[in-house]
Design a protein around this motif. Structure first.
Motif, short mmCIF file in Angstrom:
data_model
loop_
_atom_site.label_atom_id
_atom_site.label_comp_id
_atom_site.label_asym_id
_atom_site.label_seq_id
_atom_site.Cartn_x
_atom_site.Cartn_y
_atom_site.Cartn_z
N LEU A 27 -12.49 93.57 1.87
CA LEU A 27 -12.43 95.00 2.21
C LEU A 27 -13.64 95.35 3.07
N MET A 28 -13.36 95.82 4.29
CA MET A 28 -14.43 95.98 5.27
C MET A 28 -15.40 97.11 4.92
N VAL A 69 -7.86 88.47 8.38
CA VAL A 69 -7.90 87.89 9.73
C VAL A 69 -7.42 88.85 10.82
N ASN A 70 -7.63 90.15 10.63
CA ASN A 70 -7.21 91.06 11.70
C ASN A 70 -8.40 91.48 12.57
N PRO A 71 -8.14 92.15 13.69
CA PRO A 71 -9.23 92.48 14.62
C PRO A 71 -10.31 93.37 14.00
N GLN A 72 -9.97 94.07 12.92
CA GLN A 72 -10.97 94.96 12.32
C GLN A 72 -12.14 94.19 11.70
N ALA A 129 -7.88 100.14 16.75
CA ALA A 129 -8.77 101.09 16.07
C ALA A 129 -10.20 100.59 16.13
N GLY A 130 -11.11 101.49 16.45
CA GLY A 130 -12.52 101.11 16.56
C GLY A 130 -13.00 101.09 18.00
#
Lengths: 118, 143
Positions: free
Chosen positions: A34-35, A53-56, B20-21
């Motif tokens: 959890l980021m 593994v997502n861009p976030q 997003a971001g």
């Protein structure tokens, strides 16, 4: 402290991008999927180990000046994630090890710096 | 940095979670270019990113307006989403209304608003159910 090259050996990791950063020194780490939990603790010279593994993950690393990511449990991010990391100068590793084992291996080998709450 | 005020506006698109971001990333780049202290950049970047993600996951997107002066960075994230029924609850660490889908994407830990407060000098949440939410974040540069 561990160099990225040592982390690669300890975690038996593959380097997905950032081969040129193997001499980078890492003093602290965090393991989370959890980021916002990652962003609750600011640290310096950090490796982030995660199964997400997502861009976030890359965005979170960017905001926190985290220079090294390690994807755990055999997770492999898509090309777009690796490209984004490359663009941001973030080194990306991938290992088959689960998150808990990764954290344990890194801690027992000398990465013991912790974040500051408030 | 120069004496002039820099104003930035971004549309926060909720169509694609992968982008997003980008507003926070753009602000971070601008602050770096202006030579702002890296620790202060990190604080405002994290706080803004949390607010931007909230607008995406809770409110179907919104807007970011950023004002950078020699004294401070002020970020206003506004949306026309469902609003926050009880801001006091939302400020409690761990309190979350996020769906499992959002958690699978790595958010919804209930740390968004507490993190925004932690990393800024001033934070204001204005929210009305059914109307939207406006979050103002300020970090002073000379304290």
């Amino acid at each position: 402290m561990l160099k990225v090259s040592e982390i690669v050996k300890i975690l038996d990791a593959e380097v997905l991008t950032g081969q040129e950063n193997m001499d980078l020194e890492i003093y602290s780490g965090c393991g989370a999927d959890l980021m916002s939990d990652v962003m609750a603790f600011v640290k310096e010279s950090v490796i982030l180990c995660t199964g997400l593994v997502n861009p976030q993950v890359v965005r979170t690393a960017e905001m926190m000046d985290i220079k090294v990511l390690c994807f755990v449990r055999g997770k492999v991010p898509g090309e777009a994630v690796i490209e984004l990391a490359k663009e941001k100068g973030i080194t990306v590793l991938a290992t088959q090890q689960p998150l808990f084992i990764c954290c344990g291996l890194l801690y027992s080998n000398g990465i013991k710096g912790r974040g500051v709450w408030n | 940095m120069s004496d002039s005020t820099v104003k930035l506006h971004y549309d926060i698109d909720a169509e694609d979670f992968t982008t997003a971001g980008e507003a926070s990333s753009g602000v971070k780049k601008t602050l770096t270019r202006l030579g702002v202290n890296p620790e202060l950049i990190k604080r405002i970047s994290i706080a803004m990113y949390e607010a931007e993600i909230n607008a995406v996951i809770h409110a179907n997107g919104g807007f970011a307006d950023v004002e950078i002066t020699p004294e401070m960075v002020k970020v206003v994230i506004s949306d026309n989403g469902p609003g926050i029924p009880c801001v006091e609850d939302a400020m409690k660490p761990g309190w979350s209304t996020a769906s499992n889908l959002v958690r699978e994407m790595g958010f919804g830990a209930g740390m968004g608003l507490p993190n925004m407060k932690r990393y800024t000098d001033e934070m204001c949440v204005e929210s009305e159910v059914g109307v939207g939410t406006k979050i103002t974040l300020i970090v002073y540069l000379n304290r």
